[in-house]
Structures are given as structure tokens and as C-alpha cells.
Motif scaffolding. Structure first.
Motif, short mmCIF file in Angstrom:
data_model
loop_
_atom_site.label_atom_id
_atom_site.label_comp_id
_atom_site.label_asym_id
_atom_site.label_seq_id
_atom_site.Cartn_x
_atom_site.Cartn_y
_atom_site.Cartn_z
N VAL A 130 -19.49 76.84 35.57
CA VAL A 130 -19.95 76.86 34.18
C VAL A 130 -19.30 75.74 33.37
CG1 VAL A 130 -20.50 79.33 34.23
CG2 VAL A 130 -18.27 78.59 33.36
N LEU A 131 -18.05 75.39 33.69
CA LEU A 131 -17.39 74.29 32.98
C LEU A 131 -18.08 72.96 33.29
CD1 LEU A 131 -13.64 75.27 33.49
CD2 LEU A 131 -14.98 75.50 31.39
N ARG A 132 -18.29 72.70 34.57
CA ARG A 132 -18.89 71.42 34.94
C ARG A 132 -20.35 71.34 34.48
NH1 ARG A 132 -20.58 70.23 40.28
NH2 ARG A 132 -21.17 68.03 40.51
N HIS A 133 -21.07 72.46 34.59
CA HIS A 133 -22.45 72.49 34.13
C HIS A 133 -22.53 72.18 32.64
CE1 HIS A 133 -25.77 74.71 32.17
NE2 HIS A 133 -26.49 74.15 33.11
N ALA A 134 -21.67 72.82 31.84
CA ALA A 134 -21.70 72.59 30.40
C ALA A 134 -21.37 71.14 30.06
CB ALA A 134 -20.72 73.53 29.70
N ALA A 135 -20.43 70.55 30.80
CA ALA A 135 -20.07 69.16 30.57
C ALA A 135 -21.24 68.24 30.87
CB ALA A 135 -18.86 68.78 31.42
N LEU A 136 -21.92 68.46 31.99
CA LEU A 136 -23.03 67.59 32.39
C LEU A 136 -24.25 67.79 31.50
CD1 LEU A 136 -22.75 67.90 36.27
CD2 LEU A 136 -22.10 65.95 34.86
N ALA A 137 -24.58 69.03 31.19
CA ALA A 137 -25.73 69.29 30.32
C ALA A 137 -25.46 68.80 28.91
CB ALA A 137 -26.05 70.79 30.31
N GLY A 138 -24.21 68.89 28.47
CA GLY A 138 -23.87 68.43 27.12
C GLY A 138 -23.80 66.93 27.01
N ALA A 147 -31.36 72.98 30.01
CA ALA A 147 -30.23 73.64 30.67
C ALA A 147 -28.98 73.62 29.81
CB ALA A 147 -29.94 72.97 32.01
N ARG A 148 -29.10 73.21 28.53
CA ARG A 148 -27.93 73.22 27.66
C ARG A 148 -27.48 74.66 27.43
NH1 ARG A 148 -32.22 73.90 24.58
NH2 ARG A 148 -32.03 75.07 22.63
N VAL A 149 -26.24 74.84 27.03
CA VAL A 149 -25.72 76.18 26.74
C VAL A 149 -25.12 76.19 25.35
CG1 VAL A 149 -25.35 76.84 29.13
CG2 VAL A 149 -23.55 75.62 27.91
N ASP A 150 -25.01 77.40 24.80
CA ASP A 150 -24.51 77.57 23.44
C ASP A 150 -23.13 78.21 23.40
OD1 ASP A 150 -27.11 76.84 21.98
OD2 ASP A 150 -27.77 78.38 23.39
N GLY A 151 -22.59 78.55 24.56
CA GLY A 151 -21.25 79.10 24.68
C GLY A 151 -20.89 79.17 26.15
N VAL A 152 -19.60 79.02 26.46
CA VAL A 152 -19.14 78.98 27.84
C VAL A 152 -17.89 79.84 27.97
CG1 VAL A 152 -18.41 77.51 29.75
CG2 VAL A 152 -19.97 76.61 28.02
N ALA A 213 -17.14 70.11 24.24
CA ALA A 213 -17.19 70.20 22.78
C ALA A 213 -18.45 69.48 22.26
CB ALA A 213 -15.93 69.59 22.19
N PRO A 214 -19.05 70.04 21.18
CA PRO A 214 -18.58 71.13 20.32
C PRO A 214 -19.05 72.52 20.74
CG PRO A 214 -20.51 70.14 19.36
CD PRO A 214 -20.24 69.36 20.62
N THR A 215 -19.57 72.67 21.95
CA THR A 215 -19.97 73.99 22.42
C THR A 215 -18.76 74.91 22.48
OG1 THR A 215 -21.73 73.02 23.76
CG2 THR A 215 -21.04 75.25 24.33
N PRO A 216 -18.85 76.14 21.93
CA PRO A 216 -17.72 77.07 21.99
C PRO A 216 -17.31 77.36 23.42
CG PRO A 216 -19.35 77.83 20.41
CD PRO A 216 -19.98 76.68 21.13
N LEU A 217 -15.99 77.40 23.66
CA LEU A 217 -15.45 77.59 25.01
C LEU A 217 -14.34 78.62 24.97
CD1 LEU A 217 -14.94 76.83 28.00
CD2 LEU A 217 -13.54 74.91 27.17
N LEU A 218 -14.40 79.58 25.88
CA LEU A 218 -13.38 80.60 26.05
C LEU A 218 -12.85 80.55 27.48
CD1 LEU A 218 -11.79 83.18 25.21
CD2 LEU A 218 -13.82 84.51 25.86
N ILE A 219 -11.54 80.48 27.62
CA ILE A 219 -10.87 80.47 28.92
C ILE A 219 -10.07 81.76 29.06
CG2 ILE A 219 -9.19 79.27 30.37
CD1 ILE A 219 -9.95 76.73 28.68
N VAL A 220 -10.36 82.53 30.11
CA VAL A 220 -9.72 83.83 30.32
C VAL A 220 -9.03 83.80 31.69
CG1 VAL A 220 -10.09 86.32 30.48
CG2 VAL A 220 -11.58 84.93 29.00
N ARG A 241 -8.22 70.08 23.87
CA ARG A 241 -7.67 69.49 22.64
C ARG A 241 -8.01 70.33 21.40
NH1 ARG A 241 -10.25 64.94 25.15
NH2 ARG A 241 -8.75 63.69 26.35
N GLY A 242 -7.76 71.62 21.53
CA GLY A 242 -8.01 72.52 20.41
C GLY A 242 -9.42 73.06 20.34
N GLY A 243 -10.27 72.68 21.29
CA GLY A 243 -11.67 73.11 21.26
C GLY A 243 -11.96 74.33 22.10
N ALA A 244 -10.92 75.07 22.51
CA ALA A 244 -11.13 76.26 23.34
C ALA A 244 -10.20 77.37 22.92
CB ALA A 244 -10.91 75.93 24.82
#
Length: 293
Positions: A130-138, A147-152, A213-220, A241-244
């Protein structure tokens, strides 16, 4: 590329009158057939869908994947699918490389059903995807793709490739890289693994994060994860850099097996909040855009 039931869907800006549970076979850009399932959630009119990306050796029918989907379905529509080489999907697992195409097919299907906002939630290998997909689609066309996403959300994801610092990861590398290990993977773990090394090596998770970024990102991540210690999520959060947001979960182990219903419920709440924020800003149009892969 076409994806959707029987490998096809018709793109439309008109929302379907009803959304019902349905299974589908999606066709990826490289021609692999992917087994997928859609569940409409509690509000058939919601624009939000959560797409679940399971971990290595999982599939959409595994009990812990179904449990996670059940919790998410209390808040939103849900799509689960089996990565290539897993479950009823075709192809061979590339352990996080070509799997971005599988996720892209699932996200595109979600939008074809009429969902304007898509949040991806990935576990372990699925977290790296999901991280790599969001980076490439973004990165392509300002993120204006189907294939863009609105949150990851990345749960128990590695920060870097080829990590062998724990005993479970050394065992996993044996399964992936050795002929005898791949036999164990096929018959013991129900996972069909590609026999060749990556060429080229894909963008790593920590390299992907700054492009999200700027897509919201949560790391758990769990503080008792036996596969990836907590320096992995901290590296990912630092790269943002503060975006997650970073959640280090006390006592949690690894991936969907260790994520209890309470944590899954909080992830669903985060996804809903990211959807609400995106709705306030207005949806981006994806008409006519193409994926970068």
C-alpha cells in the motif's frame, strides 16, 4: 487494462442504484487474474470503501482477514482480495513487487462501483504494497488516476527490503529464495512463489513514504512484533517528515493475526475521518488518466 467481474468493468460517473455483496475476478495490467470480494457496509450510499491488502501467505478467505474485513464493514464498504500466488488468484507471488498491480486493480474496481473515496489498509507485505502503490499512483499526473487513494494505513510493514535481523525473517527468506523453501511455501503455506530475484529492485517502503503526501498516512506497529522491530515504523514515520501518524501498539505482535478488534475499529475510525476530510475538500477527478505502471 481492464478489471472487474470476469475481467471487465464499464467506467461510469453515475453511482449504481444499489450496492450488494459480490465476488469478482479482476485482471491486472500484466494479465494476472485476482480473486476479489466486495461488501457494501452499513450505509449503501457511502462514498468510502476500505481495500484490505493481506500479508504474505494470507488470502481473502483466511480467518484473520475475514475478521478484519468484518470489523471494517461496520464503518464502510470493504474490498478484500487475494494477492497473486495466494488463494484462488492466479500467478506467482513476487513478495511485494508486482503486487502493486493487484492492489491497483482492486482500487480501480472500487471506483468503478461508484466509490469516490478509497482508503487502503495493508498488513506486513500488504503494508509495503500500500505504501509503494500510493507513492506510484500519487506521483503520476498529480495523483489523478483511477488507482489513486485518499488514505493509506500500513500495519506491521517493513521499512526496507532484504531485512534478516530476526529469526522469523531468516526463515521467510529461506522459503522465498530456496527451491525447497518454495515447495514448503506451495504445499505447506498455500503460497506459490516466483523463483526469480527482483530485477530491478522495487522502490523500498522508506523511499516510497515521502512520495505519498499530501495523502493521509497512518503507520501502525506492535512493540512485540517478532518480524520487524520498532525501528522500522520509526524509519517510515521519519521519512514522512511530519506527514504521517505513528501508532506503536503496546503488546501487539505481527500483522492481521495480532491486530485485535479494538485496534481494527480505531483504524476504521481513522479511515472514516480521512474520508470526511477529503469530502470537505472535494473529490479529485480521474477521468482519462492512466496508471504509471
Amino acid at each position: 487494462m481492464s478489471s472487474g467481474p470476469a475481467g471487465q468493468f464499464a467506467r461510469s460517473s453515475v453511482r449504481p442504484i444499489t450496492r450488494v455483496q459480490q465476488s469478482a475476478t479482476l485482471r491486472t495490467r500484466d494479465g494476472v487474474l485476482i480473486d476479489a470480494l466486495y461488501e457494501p457496509g452499513p450505509d449503501p450510499d457511502t462514498d468510502l470503501v476500505i481495500v484490505v491488502a493481506h500479508g504474505f501467505t494470507g488470502d481473502l478467505d483466511r480467518p484473520h482477514v475475514r475478521r478484519a474485513a468484518g470489523v471494517f464493514a461496520k464503518a464502510a464498504a470493504v474490498i478484500t482480495f487475494s494477492f497473486r500466488g495466494h488463494g484462488a488468484s492466479g500467478g506467482l507471488s513476487t513478495v511485494g513487487d508486482r503486487e502493486v498491480l493487484d492492489l491497483a486493480a482492486a482500487v480501480e474496481w472500487a471506483r468503478s462501483i461508484g466509490h469516490a473515496h478509497v482508503v487502503t489498509v495493508g498488513f506486513s507485505m500488504g503494508g509495503s504494497v500500500v505504501l509503494r502503490h500510493a507513492a506510484l499512483a500519487g506521483a503520476a499526473h498529480g495523483g489523478r488516476t483511477e488507482a489513486r487513494v485518499d488514505g493509506v494505513v500500513a500495519v506491521s510493514a517493513p521499512a526496507r527490503w532484504f531485512y534478516r535481523g530476526t529469526a522469523p525473517m531468516r526463515r521467510l527468506h529461506w522459503v522465498v529464495t530456496r527451491p525447497a523453501g518454495r515447495v514448503v511455501g506451495r504445499w505447506g503455506l498455500r503460497t506459490r512463489i516466483h523463483p526469480h530475484e527482483w530485477d530491478p529492485v522495487p522502490l523500498s517502503p522508506v523511499e516510497s513514504v515521502p512520495l505519498i503526501a499530501p495523502t493521509p498516512l497512518l503507520i501502525v506497529h506492535g512493540d512485540r512484533d517478532p518480524y520487524f522491530p520498532v525501528d522500522h515504523p520509526r524509519m517510515l514515520a521519519a521519512a514522512a517528515r511530519g506527514g504521517a501518524e505513528l501508532w506503536i501498539e503496546e503488546g501487539m505482535g505481527h500483522a492481521e493475526n495480532a491486530a485485535d478488534d479494538g485496534l481494527l475499529g480505531r483504524i476504521a475510525e481513522w479511515a472514516t475521518a480521512s474520508w470526511t476530510s477529503a469530502t470537505a475538500e472535494g473529490p479529485a477527478s480521474a477521468e482519462g488518466e492512466e496508471l504509471p505502471w
